[in-house]
Design a protein around this motif. Structure first.
Motif, PDB file in Angstrom:
ATOM      1  N   UNK A   1       0.871  -1.175   0.000  1.00  0.00           N
ATOM      2  CA  UNK A   1       0.000   0.000   0.000  1.00  0.00           C
ATOM      3  C   UNK A   1       0.906   1.223   0.000  1.00  0.00           C
ATOM      4  N   UNK A   2       0.629   2.151  -0.923  1.00  0.00           N
ATOM      5  CA  UNK A   2       1.458   3.355  -1.048  1.00  0.00           C
ATOM      6  C   UNK A   2       0.577   4.583  -0.909  1.00  0.00           C
ATOM      7  N   UNK A   3       1.128   5.614  -0.277  1.00  0.00           N
ATOM      8  CA  UNK A   3       0.379   6.869  -0.152  1.00  0.00           C
ATOM      9  C   UNK A   3       1.318   8.056  -0.298  1.00  0.00           C
TER      10      UNK A   3
ATOM     11  N   UNK B   1      -2.811   6.729   9.776  1.00  0.00           N
ATOM     12  CA  UNK B   1      -3.416   5.458  10.171  1.00  0.00           C
ATOM     13  C   UNK B   1      -4.018   4.785   8.936  1.00  0.00           C
ATOM     14  N   UNK B   2      -3.793   3.472   8.841  1.00  0.00           N
ATOM     15  CA  UNK B   2      -4.423   2.674   7.788  1.00  0.00           C
ATOM     16  C   UNK B   2      -5.232   1.578   8.449  1.00  0.00           C
ATOM     17  N   UNK B   3      -6.503   1.473   8.049  1.00  0.00           N
ATOM     18  CA  UNK B   3      -7.346   0.391   8.537  1.00  0.00           C
ATOM     19  C   UNK B   3      -7.778  -0.483   7.364  1.00  0.00           C
TER      20      UNK B   3
ATOM     21  N   UNK C   1       5.338  16.801   1.779  1.00  0.00           N
ATOM     22  CA  UNK C   1       4.710  15.836   0.875  1.00  0.00           C
ATOM     23  C   UNK C   1       5.148  14.402   1.178  1.00  0.00           C
ATOM     24  N   UNK C   2       4.893  13.924   2.388  1.00  0.00           N
ATOM     25  CA  UNK C   2       5.401  12.603   2.777  1.00  0.00           C
ATOM     26  C   UNK C   2       4.814  11.444   1.963  1.00  0.00           C
ATOM     27  N   UNK C   3       5.708  10.538   1.588  1.00  0.00           N
ATOM     28  CA  UNK C   3       5.366   9.300   0.889  1.00  0.00           C
ATOM     29  C   UNK C   3       5.515   8.176   1.907  1.00  0.00           C
ATOM     30  N   UNK C   4       4.474   7.371   2.083  1.00  0.00           N
ATOM     31  CA  UNK C   4       4.517   6.257   3.023  1.00  0.00           C
ATOM     32  C   UNK C   4       4.121   4.992   2.268  1.00  0.00           C
ATOM     33  N   UNK C   5       4.939   3.965   2.419  1.00  0.00           N
ATOM     34  CA  UNK C   5       4.695   2.681   1.771  1.00  0.00           C
ATOM     35  C   UNK C   5       4.860   1.587   2.818  1.00  0.00           C
ATOM     36  N   UNK C   6       3.969   0.602   2.797  1.00  0.00           N
ATOM     37  CA  UNK C   6       4.046  -0.494   3.753  1.00  0.00           C
ATOM     38  C   UNK C   6       3.330  -1.706   3.173  1.00  0.00           C
ATOM     39  N   UNK C   7       3.458  -2.841   3.851  1.00  0.00           N
ATOM     40  CA  UNK C   7       2.887  -4.101   3.386  1.00  0.00           C
ATOM     41  C   UNK C   7       1.908  -4.651   4.413  1.00  0.00           C
ATOM     42  N   UNK C   8       0.907  -5.370   3.925  1.00  0.00           N
ATOM     43  CA  UNK C   8      -0.014  -6.101   4.786  1.00  0.00           C
ATOM     44  C   UNK C   8      -0.455  -7.357   4.033  1.00  0.00           C
ATOM     45  N   UNK C   9      -1.171  -8.217   4.714  1.00  0.00           N
ATOM     46  CA  UNK C   9      -1.637  -9.470   4.108  1.00  0.00           C
ATOM     47  C   UNK C   9      -3.105  -9.333   3.717  1.00  0.00           C
TER      48      UNK C   9
END
Length: 106
Positions: free
Chosen positions: A20-22, A50-52, A70-78
């Motif tokens: 997921x990228x934002x 926060x990501x739900x 302009x923050x870029x946030x990327x993370x992984x989930x299942x």
């Protein structure tokens, strides 16, 4: 607040790890700079992200003045089930920006 862009896969297989990228447009003013007249520019940063996933928090971050504009946030989930992924950003002024995306899990 400003404009936000998110990238969430539309489809995934159950158990698949998804990214997921934002990206959000925000000045992220630290409160340490001075204006041309010498006055301190008030701090105004995004302090919470926060990501739900179907109302369960899967990622949370507290942000501090060292974060760039302009923050870029990327993370992984299942991917566990079809539903809605919601991303929200809250800044020092209390403004909140929310974006949602649907995901279909096969």
């Amino acid at each position: 607040m400003a404009q936000a862009l998110i990238n969430v896969p539309a489809k995934a297989r159950r158990g698949e790890i998804i990214e997921i990228k934002s990206l959000i447009s925000h000045v992220m003013e630290t409160g340490y700079r001075r204006s041309d007249s010498g006055d301190l520019i008030p701090r105004d940063i995004i302090n919470t992200f926060v990501c739900t996933y179907n109302d369960d928090v899967v990622f949370r971050a507290e942000l501090f003045p060292a974060i760039a504009a302009n923050p870029f946030i990327s993370f992984f989930t299942v991917a566990t089930e079809s539903g809605v992924i919601t991303l929200s950003w809250t800044d020092d002024k209390g403004a909140t920006e929310v974006r949602t995306a649907k995901i279909t899990v096969e």
